[in-house]
Design a protein around this motif. Structure first.
Motif, PDB file in Angstrom:
ATOM      1  N   ARG A  42       0.913  -1.106  -0.248  1.00 30.08           N
ATOM      2  CA  ARG A  42       0.061  -0.338  -0.171  1.00 30.08           C
ATOM      3  C   ARG A  42       1.048   1.146  -0.162  1.00 30.08           C
ATOM      4  O   ARG A  42       1.857   1.741   0.905  1.00 30.08           O
ATOM      5  CB  ARG A  42      -0.996  -0.207   1.033  1.00 30.08           C
ATOM      6  N   SER A  43       0.187   2.662  -0.634  1.00 30.35           N
ATOM      7  CA  SER A  43       0.789   3.543  -0.294  1.00 30.35           C
ATOM      8  C   SER A  43       0.123   3.904  -0.544  1.00 30.35           C
ATOM      9  O   SER A  43      -0.533   4.727  -0.233  1.00 30.35           O
ATOM     10  CB  SER A  43       1.073   4.109  -1.728  1.00 30.35           C
ATOM     11  N   PRO A  44       0.174   5.486   0.839  1.00 32.74           N
ATOM     12  CA  PRO A  44      -0.722   6.665   1.025  1.00 32.74           C
ATOM     13  C   PRO A  44      -1.211   7.053   0.155  1.00 32.74           C
ATOM     14  O   PRO A  44      -0.840   7.203  -1.089  1.00 32.74           O
ATOM     15  CB  PRO A  44       0.443   7.655   1.896  1.00 32.74           C
ATOM     16  N   ASP A  45      -2.468   8.013   0.397  1.00 30.12           N
ATOM     17  CA  ASP A  45      -2.822   8.700  -0.773  1.00 30.12           C
ATOM     18  C   ASP A  45      -1.951   9.781  -0.815  1.00 30.12           C
ATOM     19  O   ASP A  45      -1.794  10.611  -0.688  1.00 30.12           O
ATOM     20  CB  ASP A  45      -4.426   8.924  -0.262  1.00 30.12           C
ATOM     21  N   PRO A  46      -2.177  10.225  -2.496  1.00 24.99           N
ATOM     22  CA  PRO A  46      -1.843  10.962  -3.267  1.00 24.99           C
ATOM     23  C   PRO A  46      -1.557  12.515  -2.465  1.00 24.99           C
ATOM     24  O   PRO A  46      -0.490  13.198  -1.965  1.00 24.99           O
ATOM     25  CB  PRO A  46      -1.829  11.305  -4.447  1.00 24.99           C
ATOM     26  N   GLU A  47      -2.706  12.481  -1.513  1.00 26.47           N
ATOM     27  CA  GLU A  47      -2.686  13.946  -0.583  1.00 26.47           C
ATOM     28  C   GLU A  47      -3.122  13.276   0.730  1.00 26.47           C
ATOM     29  O   GLU A  47      -4.407  13.121   1.082  1.00 26.47           O
ATOM     30  CB  GLU A  47      -3.789  15.093  -0.998  1.00 26.47           C
ATOM     31  N   PRO A  48      -1.950  12.997   1.371  1.00 24.38           N
ATOM     32  CA  PRO A  48      -2.467  11.985   2.764  1.00 24.38           C
ATOM     33  C   PRO A  48      -3.279  12.735   4.004  1.00 24.38           C
ATOM     34  O   PRO A  48      -2.908  14.073   4.350  1.00 24.38           O
ATOM     35  CB  PRO A  48      -0.734  11.897   3.473  1.00 24.38           C
ATOM     36  N   CYS A  49      -3.972  11.767   3.817  1.00 20.00           N
ATOM     37  CA  CYS A  49      -4.492  11.955   5.276  1.00 20.00           C
ATOM     38  C   CYS A  49      -3.893  12.446   6.698  1.00 20.00           C
ATOM     39  O   CYS A  49      -2.472  12.103   6.351  1.00 20.00           O
ATOM     40  CB  CYS A  49      -5.502  10.410   5.990  1.00 20.00           C
ATOM     41  N   ALA A  50      -4.049  12.115   7.516  1.00 20.61           N
ATOM     42  CA  ALA A  50      -3.694  12.469   8.814  1.00 20.61           C
ATOM     43  C   ALA A  50      -3.190  11.185   9.138  1.00 20.61           C
ATOM     44  O   ALA A  50      -2.092  11.386   9.268  1.00 20.61           O
ATOM     45  CB  ALA A  50      -4.788  12.872  10.088  1.00 20.61           C
ATOM     46  N   ALA A  51      -3.835  10.130   9.125  1.00 22.44           N
ATOM     47  CA  ALA A  51      -3.181   8.718   9.638  1.00 22.44           C
ATOM     48  C   ALA A  51      -2.233   8.156   8.440  1.00 22.44           C
ATOM     49  O   ALA A  51      -0.545   7.458   8.573  1.00 22.44           O
ATOM     50  CB  ALA A  51      -3.880   7.643   9.065  1.00 22.44           C
ATOM     51  N   CYS A  52      -2.371   8.578   6.968  1.00 27.39           N
ATOM     52  CA  CYS A  52      -1.290   8.373   5.935  1.00 27.39           C
ATOM     53  C   CYS A  52      -0.324   9.290   6.288  1.00 27.39           C
ATOM     54  O   CYS A  52       1.294   8.515   6.427  1.00 27.39           O
ATOM     55  CB  CYS A  52      -2.020   8.743   4.729  1.00 27.39           C
ATOM     56  N   ALA A  53       0.019  10.640   6.974  1.00 26.01           N
ATOM     57  CA  ALA A  53       0.905  11.375   6.941  1.00 26.01           C
ATOM     58  C   ALA A  53       2.098  10.876   7.756  1.00 26.01           C
ATOM     59  O   ALA A  53       3.344  11.556   7.828  1.00 26.01           O
ATOM     60  CB  ALA A  53       0.371  12.790   6.923  1.00 26.01           C
ATOM     61  N   ALA A  54       1.018  10.435   8.559  1.00 30.59           N
ATOM     62  CA  ALA A  54       2.181   9.530   9.770  1.00 30.59           C
ATOM     63  C   ALA A  54       2.848   8.015   9.633  1.00 30.59           C
ATOM     64  O   ALA A  54       2.926   7.700  10.347  1.00 30.59           O
ATOM     65  CB  ALA A  54       1.102   9.347  11.274  1.00 30.59           C
ATOM     66  N   GLY A  55       2.449   8.004   8.442  1.00 23.96           N
ATOM     67  CA  GLY A  55       3.328   6.466   8.242  1.00 23.96           C
ATOM     68  C   GLY A  55       2.222   5.466   8.321  1.00 23.96           C
ATOM     69  O   GLY A  55       2.283   3.980   7.845  1.00 23.96           O
ATOM     70  N   GLU A  56       0.932   5.499   8.924  1.00 24.57           N
ATOM     71  CA  GLU A  56       0.010   4.801   9.234  1.00 24.57           C
ATOM     72  C   GLU A  56      -0.980   3.653   7.760  1.00 24.57           C
ATOM     73  O   GLU A  56      -2.345   4.612   8.126  1.00 24.57           O
ATOM     74  CB  GLU A  56      -0.150   4.886  10.264  1.00 24.57           C
ATOM     75  N   PHE A  57      -0.058   4.177   6.735  1.00 28.49           N
ATOM     76  CA  PHE A  57      -1.119   4.254   5.706  1.00 28.49           C
ATOM     77  C   PHE A  57      -2.162   3.103   5.632  1.00 28.49           C
ATOM     78  O   PHE A  57      -3.200   2.937   4.797  1.00 28.49           O
ATOM     79  CB  PHE A  57      -0.457   3.685   4.634  1.00 28.49           C
ATOM     80  N   ASP A  58      -1.970   1.970   5.972  1.00 24.62           N
ATOM     81  CA  ASP A  58      -2.665   0.687   6.775  1.00 24.62           C
ATOM     82  C   ASP A  58      -4.296   1.546   7.385  1.00 24.62           C
ATOM     83  O   ASP A  58      -4.711   0.555   7.868  1.00 24.62           O
ATOM     84  CB  ASP A  58      -1.680  -0.143   7.134  1.00 24.62           C
ATOM     85  N   MET A  59      -4.152   2.483   7.943  1.00 24.16           N
ATOM     86  CA  MET A  59      -5.473   3.200   9.197  1.00 24.16           C
ATOM     87  C   MET A  59      -5.600   4.191   8.324  1.00 24.16           C
ATOM     88  O   MET A  59      -6.578   4.999   8.539  1.00 24.16           O
ATOM     89  CB  MET A  59      -4.431   3.181  10.279  1.00 24.16           C
ATOM     90  N   CYS A  60      -5.394   4.455   6.964  1.00 23.55           N
ATOM     91  CA  CYS A  60      -5.767   5.379   5.778  1.00 23.55           C
ATOM     92  C   CYS A  60      -7.057   5.551   6.007  1.00 23.55           C
ATOM     93  O   CYS A  60      -8.224   4.927   6.781  1.00 23.55           O
ATOM     94  CB  CYS A  60      -6.004   5.314   4.267  1.00 23.55           C
ATOM     95  N   LEU A  61      -8.282   6.595   6.247  1.00 22.40           N
ATOM     96  CA  LEU A  61      -8.890   7.315   6.894  1.00 22.40           C
ATOM     97  C   LEU A  61      -9.946   7.805   5.902  1.00 22.40           C
ATOM     98  O   LEU A  61     -11.439   7.507   5.720  1.00 22.40           O
ATOM     99  CB  LEU A  61      -8.264   8.974   8.065  1.00 22.40           C
ATOM    100  N   ASN A  62      -9.540   8.336   4.665  1.00 22.37           N
ATOM    101  CA  ASN A  62      -9.966   8.740   3.262  1.00 22.37           C
ATOM    102  C   ASN A  62     -10.450   7.617   2.214  1.00 22.37           C
ATOM    103  O   ASN A  62     -10.354   7.489   1.814  1.00 22.37           O
ATOM    104  CB  ASN A  62     -10.025  10.275   3.126  1.00 22.37           C
ATOM    105  N   GLY A  63     -10.282   6.651   2.228  1.00 22.48           N
ATOM    106  CA  GLY A  63      -9.829   5.636   1.708  1.00 22.48           C
ATOM    107  C   GLY A  63      -9.167   5.808  -0.140  1.00 22.48           C
ATOM    108  O   GLY A  63      -9.130   5.050  -1.345  1.00 22.48           O
TER     109      GLY A  63
END
Ligand code: BGC
Length: 348
Positions: free
Chosen positions: A90-111
């Motif tokens: 998995r890669s973070p969304d291109p405009e990362p949500c707060a979880a993705c920005a924290a490196g927790e893209f497995d917990m992505c908030l916005n799908g």
């Protein structure tokens, strides 16, 4: 370069074809594919029920369970040609949500995340692929025979990590764990449970190779259902996604138990439930039920640790069929006693 691809949404589109070599923008490290493992998610993508092609493309290169060898890497990457690597799915969304920005893209908030071979990013079922150094995890050469199992193991590493995190809410000294489903994910869940010194019970339908694997690991195999067994485990990991089995896992929980749902269901099948009775049992028993999907880099490192110096001879037995790329279609034809089927890219 050859790649296995599908047109998402078109169940007749699976093919092996010549594709352009990966674009430089896909990453600074060039990797030669060694192996790709298949799982139920690939089946869903092939059947048209899941998956998305990269933006501006019709086709999606398949494959998320992977193993490769570095062909070219920048000097500052910490990687060298010849290194064995696994690509992070998995890669973070291109405009990362707060979880993705924290490196927790497995917990992505916005799908808005993307997944190689599944969601909007080409996968690893191609002879060459590229990734950035932080999207790769290096393996020691002795893990080569089992390296393709790392990705499904990361999903389970995350499940166990979360169970332990939740366990810290109060006194928690688990002794008995139950796993429903003896597919690759269930067997890996059992492997991690045995490594933690737990008494591990695995539930599946029939005796056979999977039952042998459970017993050889030191676990207890059941063909009866979880309620029939009378077991009240401290930890449950549900790996089938089958509604009636999910309900068993949720209802069989003992006091202060933690139930992890790790199997994805299709939906559409109704199972009658006495919600009040279930609620009473869960409330009076301080029970936790949670879902988990995917894994971030930390879980990849946990899985590497669980494999390194682990029972690799046993792990190797989970790979029940290896199909050369030249015969790739056979890999997608299910056979009795298949556990993990792997496509071997090294010969092609
Ligand atoms: C993969 C995960 C992924 C999930 C949902 C699973 O098969 O192992 O990495 O997040 O499918 O697409």
């Amino acid at each position: 370069m050859k790649a296995i691809s599908v047109i998402p949404g078109d169940p007749d589109s699976l093919r092996l074809a010549d594709f352009k070599e990966p674009r430089a923008e896909e990453g600074s490290v060039l990797v030669e594919a060694l192996a790709v493992g298949l799982c139920a998610t690939d089946r869903e993508v092939i059947d048209g029920g899941h998956g998305e092609a990269p933006e501006g493309h019709r086709e999606l290169v398949l494959g998320h369970e992977n193993l490769g060898r570095v062909r070219e890497a920048p000097a500052e990457s910490g990687l060298e040609p010849g290194d064995l690597v696994v690509g992070i799915v998995r890669s973070p969304d291109p405009e990362p949500c707060a979880a993705c920005a924290a490196g927790e893209f497995d917990m992505c908030l916005n799908g808005g995340y993307r997944e190689h071979g599944i969601m909007a990013m080409d996968g690893f079922a191609r002879q060459l692929w590229r990734a950035e150094p932080d999207e790769l995890v290096r393996l020691d050469p002795e893990l080569e025979p089992v390296g393709v199992l790392l990705e499904p193991a990361t999903v389970i590493a995350k499940a166990w990590e979360q169970i332990e995190e939740i366990g810290r809410r109060a006194f928690f000294e688990p002794k008995v764990a139950a796993v429903t489903g003896a597919g690759p994910v269930g067997l890996l869940a059992a492997y991690f449970g045995i490594r933690r010194g737990l008494e591990v019970h695995v539930f599946d339908l029939e005796e056979g190779v999977k039952a042998d694997l459970v017993r050889d690991l030191g676990g207890i195999f059941h063909t009866e259902t979880l309620p029939e067994s009378g077991l009240e485990p401290d930890v449950l990991i549900e790996c089938t996604g089958v509604p009636s089995v999910v309900l068993h896992a949720v209802s069989a929980a003992g006091r202060n138990s933690i139930t992890c749902l790790a199997g994805v269901s299709d939906g559409g099948e109704e199972v009658p439930v006495d919600v009040g009775a279930l609620n009473k049992e869960m409330v009076l028993g301080n029970a936790v039920v949670f879902g988990t999907v995917n894994a971030n880099r930390r879980h990849y490192l946990q899985a590497v640790e669980a494999f390194t110096g682990g029972n690799t001879a046993w792990l190797r037995r989970l790979i029940t069929r290896t199909v050369p790329l030249s015969d790739w279609r056979k890999a997608f034809e299910p056979q009795e006693d298949d556990i993990k089927v792997v496509i071997d890219f090294s010969a092609g």
